[in-house]
Design an enzyme around this catalytic site. Sequence first.
Site: not given
Ligand code: SAH
Length: 224
Positions: A75
Amino acid sequence: MMPKLTLQPAARGLGMTGQRARDRLVQRLREQGIRDERVLLAMATLPRHQFIDEALASRAYEDTALPIGRGQTISQPWVVARMTEALIEHGLPRQVLEVGTGSGYQAAVLATLGLQVHTVERIEELLRDARRRFRQLGLDIRSRHDDGRLGWAEHAPFDAILVTAGGAALEPALLGQLAEGGSLVAPVGAGTGQRLLRLRRVEGGISEQDLGAVVFVPLLAGLC
Ligand code: SAH
């Protein structure tokens, strides 16, 4: 009390990934309205470049989201700062759940604030990389390969829950794992209409606040 991070030598120095680059980012976050000194200090300390591919490391302290593979992104720093600020505004939580580990950066920011972090990711490969980063930095973070829409029942209730992927609606299971007085911050809404919401469990009810428009990758079902 902030835990002590194990920084690699390169993260202490100058250049595109050094302390000065982080300080410049924090200055920018201040100018963009981030006020919580605890959040700013955590972000000035954490080496964000260690959470992305080396080929992109020189862009780590730009205020932008970056690809981390598998169609996912780390993000934008301002979004991380704003969500963290919103999550701790009504008191520092103890037990925190993050849904969507991704690179692990957001979880690391929360752990640097001294919170007990639990994080869930559905893509195993991303989780493996994130765990390696937690180890390298000496961060004690519990993580699990699972569908985060179900929360993490064994460790519930949580004083704070942060969702970092956008769902069409709020997940009832997550709300069910929120402790009395706790805050849940999540992007909600389909496609381009996502809003960042903060829900608080207060006096037997739920209060809701709209924190503005955001764009997150989708919250998806199933593991991979
Ligand atoms: N917090 C992260 C942002 C990653 S983007 C950071 O600091 O880098 C969002 C993430 O959510 C992705 O890696 C995606 O695979 C995950 N995601 C999406 N749906 C999900 C679910 N149902 N359960 C767990 N993770 C999920």
